[in-house]
Write an enzyme that holds these catalytic residues in place. Structure first.
Site, short mmCIF file in Angstrom:
data_model
loop_
_atom_site.label_atom_id
_atom_site.label_comp_id
_atom_site.label_asym_id
_atom_site.label_seq_id
_atom_site.Cartn_x
_atom_site.Cartn_y
_atom_site.Cartn_z
N GLY A 40 0.79 -1.22 0.00
CA GLY A 40 0.00 0.00 0.00
C GLY A 40 0.82 1.27 0.00
O GLY A 40 2.02 1.28 -0.28
N HIS A 444 21.34 5.08 32.89
CA HIS A 444 22.10 6.31 32.70
C HIS A 444 23.42 6.00 31.99
O HIS A 444 24.09 5.02 32.33
CB HIS A 444 22.39 6.96 34.05
CG HIS A 444 23.30 8.16 33.95
ND1 HIS A 444 22.84 9.38 33.52
CD2 HIS A 444 24.63 8.30 34.19
CE1 HIS A 444 23.86 10.23 33.52
NE2 HIS A 444 24.96 9.59 33.92
#
Length: 466
Positions: A40, A444
């Site tokens: 599509g 972190h």
């Protein structure tokens, strides 16, 4: 005549995903696609090719800043033709992957235009004009959408173009005028901005990406202006005319003044419209809404009980992932299951750089609804990872219920926001509070720490790093 439990018309993300899920659930399934490749709009002339060009052009932008990292690059040359070829290779590989999945799941593929003869008989008109009939116990319409246009604009698809043509230009525009400051216009505008074009965006609303939270619009405008993009918001386009290789766009501002822009290309990116052409849905008794969408109920069932519709052709945001969820919902509903979709938790993403993403309610919506809420915000520039990567533009904004602390919306602009928004969706799916999110450990240094810090900011203003 071949007979199937489920026939899907359209092979975009909604259609092919729905077909696969139907096959997984034991239904004899077929899919009809009028083009020679599956996938599509999204895979062929939308999501995938645009992201390929965004990725290629992003490298150009990065190279311009390599010297800051102690890397000297001399003699950089942009080969647009090769960039376009790479984009097409990505598209071809992706579409081939869908064909593989159809074969793997034993889904029969018909090439041609599918149209209803009645509620259970579908005609497939092939390129040579021949017609094949098949029987469908159930049909899922997944025919998607096409680019919209303004009634007075004549698209010549050479200089006055849509997104489809913008994906295969043979040259970098000198001045690209983008009509429409939504997702498509800004993404393709940034591609050519990076490659050296002057880019001007004309937007009718008072800000770009008007459907997203205002903080994101403000920040994205600031960043794109810094990159060199020009904006004409609150401007209503009056005319678009081509003279040779020149295109003139006249727009009226709030003062009633006419502003005329002249460029060599004009990209019309004013949204998309449902595509139902050729379906002959009236023969099946399927009704359309006033907006041209197929009318459906909560199960995505049309006004005919054995015909369903999903994706861009029905109500709601025109997003590939929304279509996929709807395709799965219909398949599972047909199998007797009880699936559900929370449309409030379908995220929206803009793949510029920095990326923009949001899920849930915007601050503007909460104000309109009169909802009591609190806000927590955290800037990317305060993140160690952002500074290390030189991606300091952006922020994360969390909206939470003032009384219960439940998260109502999460909105972000910054590096990797398209991926980070998934954390927000998960949190809201499980009705997390800002406190819940604030207490979850985030590695972190990462960009995701901005989400934790924004949650902390929404919780008694407890952000650590600002």
């Amino acid at each position: 005549m071949s007979s199937f439990d489920v026939v899907v018309i359209g092979s975009g993300p909604g259609g092919y995903v729905s077909a696969i899920r139907c096959a997984q659930l034991g239904f004899k399934t077929a899919i009809i696609e009028k083009y020679s490749t599956l996938g599509g709009t999204c895979l062929n002339v939308g999501c995938i090719p645009s992201k390929a060009l965004l990725a290629s052009s992003h490298h150009v932008e990065e190279i311009a800043h390599f010297a800051d990292h102690g890397i000297e690059v001399n003699g950089m040359k942009i080969d647009l033709a090769k960039m376009i070829d790479r984009k097409q290779a990505v598209v071809d590989q992706t579409c081939a992957g869908v064909k593989f999945l159809m074969d793997k799941n034993k889904i029969e593929v018909f090439e041609g235009v599918g149209s209803f003869e009645n509620t259970t008989t579908i005609n497939i008109t092939k390129k040579d004009g021949s017609v094949e009939k098949i029987e469908a116990k159930n049909t899922i319409i997944a025919t998607g959408s096409k680019p919209s246009n303004l009634p007075f604009i004549k698209l010549d698809k050479e200089r006055i173009i849509t997104s489809t043509e913008a994906l295969k230009l043979s040259e970098v525009p000198k001045h690209l005028i983008v009509i429409g400051g939504g997702v498509i216009g800004l993404e393709l505008g940034q591609v050519y901005l990076r490659l050296g074009a002057q880019v001007s965006v004309v937007e009718y609303a008072d800000r770009v990406i008007p459907g997203m939270d205002g903080a994101l619009s403000k920040e994205l405008t600031k960043v794109l202006k810094k990159q060199g993009m020009k904006f004409y918001t609150s401007h209503k386009v009056q005319s678009v005319e081509r003279e040779g290789d020149s295109v003139k766009v006249a727009a009226e501002n709030k003062k009633g003044e006419i502003v005329t822009l002249e460029g060599d290309y004009a990209l019309v990116a004013v949204g998309r419209r449902p595509y139902t052409q050729g379906l002959n849905i009236e023969k099946a008794g399927v009704k359309l809404t006033e907006r041209g969408q197929i009318e459906v109920n909560e199960h995505l069932q049309t006004t005919v009980s054995n015909i369903y519709a999903i994706g861009d052709v029905v109500r709601g945001a025109m997003l590939a992932h929304k279509a996929e969820e709807e395709g799965v919902l219909v398949a599972e509903f047909l199998a007797g299951q009880k699936p559900h979709i929370d449309y409030n938790l379908i995220p929206g993403v803009v793949y510029t750089w920095p990326e923009v993403a949001g899920v849930g309610k915007t601050e503007e919506q909460l104000k309109t609804e009169g909802k009591e809420y609190k806000v927590g915000s955290f800037p990317f520039r305060a993140l160690g990872r952002a500074r290390a990567s030189a991606d300091t533009d952006g922020l994360v904004k969390i909206l939470a219920d003032k009384n219960t602390d439940e998260i109502l919306g999460i909105h972000m602009i910054g590096a990797r926001s398209a991926d980070l928004i998934a954390e927000a969706v998960v949190a809201m799916e499980y009705r997390a509070s800002a406190e819940d999110l604030a207490r979850m450990s985030h590695a972190h240094p990462t960009f995701a720490e901005a989400i934790k810090e924004a949650a902390l900011a929404a919780t008694e203003n407890r952000a650590i790093h600002v």
